[in-house]
Design an enzyme around this catalytic site. Structure first.
Site, short mmCIF file in Angstrom:
data_model
loop_
_atom_site.label_atom_id
_atom_site.label_comp_id
_atom_site.label_asym_id
_atom_site.label_seq_id
_atom_site.Cartn_x
_atom_site.Cartn_y
_atom_site.Cartn_z
N PHE A 155 0.81 -1.23 0.00
CA PHE A 155 0.00 0.00 0.00
C PHE A 155 0.84 1.28 0.00
O PHE A 155 0.31 2.35 -0.22
CB PHE A 155 -0.94 0.00 1.21
CG PHE A 155 -0.26 0.34 2.52
CD1 PHE A 155 0.04 1.65 2.86
CD2 PHE A 155 0.11 -0.66 3.42
CE1 PHE A 155 0.67 1.97 4.06
CE2 PHE A 155 0.75 -0.36 4.61
CZ PHE A 155 1.04 0.95 4.93
N LYS A 188 -1.39 -7.08 -9.47
CA LYS A 188 -2.37 -7.22 -8.37
C LYS A 188 -2.04 -6.11 -7.38
O LYS A 188 -1.16 -6.25 -6.55
CB LYS A 188 -2.24 -8.60 -7.72
CG LYS A 188 -3.49 -9.13 -7.05
CD LYS A 188 -4.03 -8.29 -5.91
CE LYS A 188 -3.26 -8.42 -4.62
NZ LYS A 188 -3.67 -7.44 -3.58
N GLU A 200 -5.19 -3.89 -2.12
CA GLU A 200 -6.64 -3.61 -2.06
C GLU A 200 -6.93 -2.31 -1.31
O GLU A 200 -8.00 -1.74 -1.43
CB GLU A 200 -7.40 -4.79 -1.42
CG GLU A 200 -7.01 -5.14 0.01
CD GLU A 200 -5.83 -6.10 0.09
OE1 GLU A 200 -4.89 -5.96 -0.70
OE2 GLU A 200 -5.87 -6.98 0.97
N SER A 206 4.91 -7.10 3.43
CA SER A 206 5.48 -7.45 4.73
C SER A 206 6.20 -8.81 4.64
O SER A 206 5.84 -9.66 3.83
CB SER A 206 4.36 -7.52 5.76
OG SER A 206 3.43 -8.51 5.40
N CYS A 208 9.84 1.26 3.07
CA CYS A 208 10.71 0.14 3.45
C CYS A 208 12.14 0.62 3.62
O CYS A 208 12.97 -0.09 4.16
CB CYS A 208 10.64 -0.96 2.41
SG CYS A 208 11.35 -0.46 0.85
N GLU A 257 9.44 -3.24 12.85
CA GLU A 257 9.12 -2.18 11.88
C GLU A 257 7.88 -1.44 12.37
O GLU A 257 6.80 -2.03 12.49
CB GLU A 257 8.86 -2.81 10.51
CG GLU A 257 8.61 -1.81 9.42
CD GLU A 257 8.45 -2.47 8.04
OE1 GLU A 257 7.85 -3.56 7.96
OE2 GLU A 257 8.92 -1.88 7.05
P1 NAD Z 1 1.16 -6.79 3.12
O1 NAD Z 1 2.11 -7.91 3.24
O2 NAD Z 1 0.06 -6.67 4.11
O3 NAD Z 1 0.42 -6.81 1.68
C1 NAD Z 1 1.15 -6.85 0.48
C2 NAD Z 1 0.33 -7.53 -0.60
O4 NAD Z 1 0.12 -8.89 -0.23
C3 NAD Z 1 -1.04 -6.92 -0.84
O5 NAD Z 1 -1.26 -6.82 -2.23
C4 NAD Z 1 -2.01 -7.91 -0.22
O6 NAD Z 1 -3.24 -7.99 -0.89
C5 NAD Z 1 -1.26 -9.23 -0.36
N1 NAD Z 1 -1.59 -10.19 0.71
C6 NAD Z 1 -1.75 -9.91 2.03
N2 NAD Z 1 -2.03 -11.04 2.72
C7 NAD Z 1 -2.04 -12.04 1.82
C8 NAD Z 1 -2.25 -13.44 1.93
N3 NAD Z 1 -2.53 -14.03 3.08
N4 NAD Z 1 -2.19 -14.18 0.80
C9 NAD Z 1 -1.92 -13.61 -0.39
N5 NAD Z 1 -1.71 -12.28 -0.54
C10 NAD Z 1 -1.75 -11.50 0.55
O7 NAD Z 1 2.04 -5.44 3.05
P2 NAD Z 1 1.56 -3.93 3.10
O8 NAD Z 1 1.08 -3.64 4.48
O9 NAD Z 1 0.68 -3.63 1.96
O10 NAD Z 1 2.94 -3.17 2.84
C11 NAD Z 1 3.80 -2.72 3.86
C12 NAD Z 1 5.02 -3.60 3.95
O11 NAD Z 1 5.68 -3.65 2.69
C13 NAD Z 1 6.07 -3.09 4.92
O12 NAD Z 1 6.56 -4.16 5.68
C14 NAD Z 1 7.17 -2.54 4.03
O13 NAD Z 1 8.46 -2.53 4.59
C15 NAD Z 1 7.08 -3.47 2.86
N6 NAD Z 1 7.68 -2.90 1.67
C16 NAD Z 1 8.87 -3.41 1.25
C17 NAD Z 1 9.51 -2.86 0.16
C18 NAD Z 1 10.84 -3.38 -0.29
O14 NAD Z 1 11.29 -3.00 -1.35
N7 NAD Z 1 11.49 -4.24 0.48
C19 NAD Z 1 8.92 -1.79 -0.53
C20 NAD Z 1 7.68 -1.32 -0.10
C21 NAD Z 1 7.07 -1.89 1.00
#
Ligand code: NAD
Length: 484
Positions: free
Chosen positions: A151, A175, A178, A228, A283, A384
């Site tokens: 997000f 994808k 959401e 995450s 991140c 984090e």
């Molecule tokens: P998240 O893991 O909650 O969601 C990421 C994606 O995974 C979303 O599209 C979501 O729909 C999908 N998802 C969530 N649960 C799922 C499941 N059980 N099965 C399948 N798909 C699922 O992450 P977020 O809260 O959207 O983003 C924040 C995190 O992203 C932070 O930890 C941040 O550090 C990390 N991030 C990392 C980088 C990097 O380059 N390392 C860059 C940006 C963000």
């Protein structure tokens, strides 16, 4: 007021989802409902995969210069719509409008680098590997790839991947998160107008059901995940079980080390933007400030002074430096960490709770926050936070700083502030993090470089962006030739 349920984009057409479940999308500055995201079903996702599969052979056979000409036109159209795209990003994500503009600059840079695919490494050739025998590697596209996006950078993250994937001849499914679907909807509207061949680039909204369908289909080749670490690890395992390629960019806790010989005047602004930029939801955001030796007292004072001046408000207002957290849930998590910090014995030097933004009573705001008397075992020093919080730890020397850094499971980024080349060199040599900053607070690799990461912050081998992206999205085929 009725709000729109955003549509999927499959095979060159906007398609209404039949999913019963939707997720509300809010403007984080006001708390107002602005859209709904459908949690697309397995069947709908399979339609997108089928479209990508059907488009692959023709797209692959399209000359590379024609493919990148499409990317060039998308690049130009994003440039023409720069302000609109930036505003939509702030509307749904909350970040300050200048930060959204910065994100779109990076988005466009990814397209620019992908347009150089004809001159990136697409194979290599050795003559007379044995007498009269030539050997070469051809890099070939493979099929349908997809990304699962987070997000916090709803405009940019998918472009770490799809311009490279389709540039080398694959087809693709995005994808989006959401929580923030609107930036991708706007991008796809622009792309639709330009007229990319049908099925080359598709978009499916949703959550686990759609992601599982993408992972389990025999017709997808690989996944780029950004989000995450726990979810990333889960999906990496599933991808492995399905025999798919995967690159997983996960969470982070980035340590910023300030040495006694640092130039304080120039260091402090870099620290402030690292911890507070995008309200800490990066991140690559600063996670802990390690103050080495004598710098501790003057550094603390200067950071508090600068943080107090950092302006908080609606991201859409020009000049505001920090917008709200992207969601109510995100705000509650950050407030929970502040409570935990206090409970575990840290002291607040600056308290961002209850910050008031006139005219925006329903916004998810947390102001700049600073904790002193933090020890490495505390939750706020290990996890984090994803919010505008600076935990300060005083350390004796560089060795102690590096020990603390290495005790943490993440390894996304780390920076040192110093005027000593020797210390800088030692830091880049020893610290186990994928992106190292020397007097730089946000170590964001430009689009020609791999977006690195180590330990729990990255799973896989080839990274996003640049040559790594070309390698991830292609298969090496070796051809050995002898003519009689
Ligand atoms: P998240 O893991 O909650 O969601 C990421 C994606 O995974 C979303 O599209 C979501 O729909 C999908 N998802 C969530 N649960 C799922 C499941 N059980 N099965 C399948 N798909 C699922 O992450 P977020 O809260 O959207 O983003 C924040 C995190 O992203 C932070 O930890 C941040 O550090 C990390 N991030 C990392 C980088 C990097 O380059 N390392 C860059 C940006 C963000």
């Amino acid at each position: 007021m009725t709000v729109e349920v955003v549509k999927n984009y499959i095979n060159g057409k906007w398609v209404e989802s039949k999913a019963k479940e939707t997720r509300d999308v809010f403007n984080p500055a006001t708390g107002e409902l602005i859209a709904k995201t459908p949690m697309s079903t397995k069947e709908e996702t399979l339609e997108a995969i089928a479209a990508g599969k059907a488009a692959f052979d023709r797209w692959r056979a399209t000359p590379v210069f024609t493919r990148v000409r499409h990317l060039n036109r998308i690049r130009d159209a994003f440039e023409e719509n720069f302000e609109d795209l930036s505003k939509i990003l702030t509307l749904e994500q909350g970040k300050a409008i200048d930060e959204s503009r910065g994100e779109y600059r990076r988005t466009i840079e990814n397209l620019e680098v992908a347009t150089s695919i004809p001159s990136l490494q697409m194979g290599y050739n050795t003559e007379d590997i044995a007498a009269g025998i030539d050997e070469m590697v051809i890099k070939q596209p493979i099929g349908v790839f997809f990304c699962v996006a987070p997000f916090n950078f709803p405009g940019m993250v998918p472009t770490w991947f799809w311009p490279f994937a389709i540039g080398v001849g694959n087809t693709y499914i995005v994808k989006p998160s959401e929580q923030v679907p609107l930036s991708q909807v706007k991008q796809f509207e622009i792309i639709h107008e330009i007229g990319l061949p049908r099925g080359v680039l598709n978009m499916v909204h949703g959550g686990p059901e759609a992601v599982n369908a993408l992972l389990e289909s025999p017709d997808t080749i690989g996944m780029s995940f950004v989000g995450s670490s726990p979810i990333g690890k889960l999906l990496y395992k599933k991808a492995g079980e399905q025999g798919k390629r995967a690159q997983v960019q996960g969470g982070a806790k980035n340590f910023l080390t300030v040495m006694p010989d640092a130039d304080l005047e120039r260091t402090v602004p870099a620290l402030i933007t690292s911890f507070y930029g995008c309200a800490g939801q990066r991140c690559l955001a600063g996670g802990v400030l390690l103050a080495v030796g004598d710098i501790y007292e003057p550094l603390k004072k200067a950071v508090v002074e600068a943080a107090k001046k950092y302006s908080v408000g609606s991201g859409l207002e020009e000049g505001v430096q920090m917008g709200p957290l992207a969601s109510k849930k995100g705000m509650e998590i950050v407030l929970g960490y502040i409570e935990k910090g206090l409970k575990e014995g840290a002291e607040l030097l600056l308290d961002g709770r209850g910050v008031e933004v006139p005219g925006y009573p329903g916004g998810y705001f947390v102001g700049p926050t600073i904790f002193d008397k933090v020890s490495p075992e505390m939750t706020i020093a290990r996890e984090e936070i994803f919010g505008p919080v600076i935990p300060i730890i005083q350390v004796k020397n560089l060795d102690e700083a590096i020990d603390i850094i290495h005790a943490n499971p993440y390894g996304n980024a780390s920076s040192v502030f110093t005027s000593s080349g020797k210390i800088a060199r030692e830091y880049q040599y020893r610290v186990k993090a994928g992106n190292i900053g020397i007097n730089i607070g946000v170590v964001a690799p430009m689009a020609t470089f791999p977006f690195s990461g180590m330990n729990d912050s990255f799973l896989g081998d080839l990274h996003g962006q640049g040559q790594d992206a070309v390698d991830f999205f292609t298969e090496n085929k070796v051809v050995i030739t002898r003519w009689f």
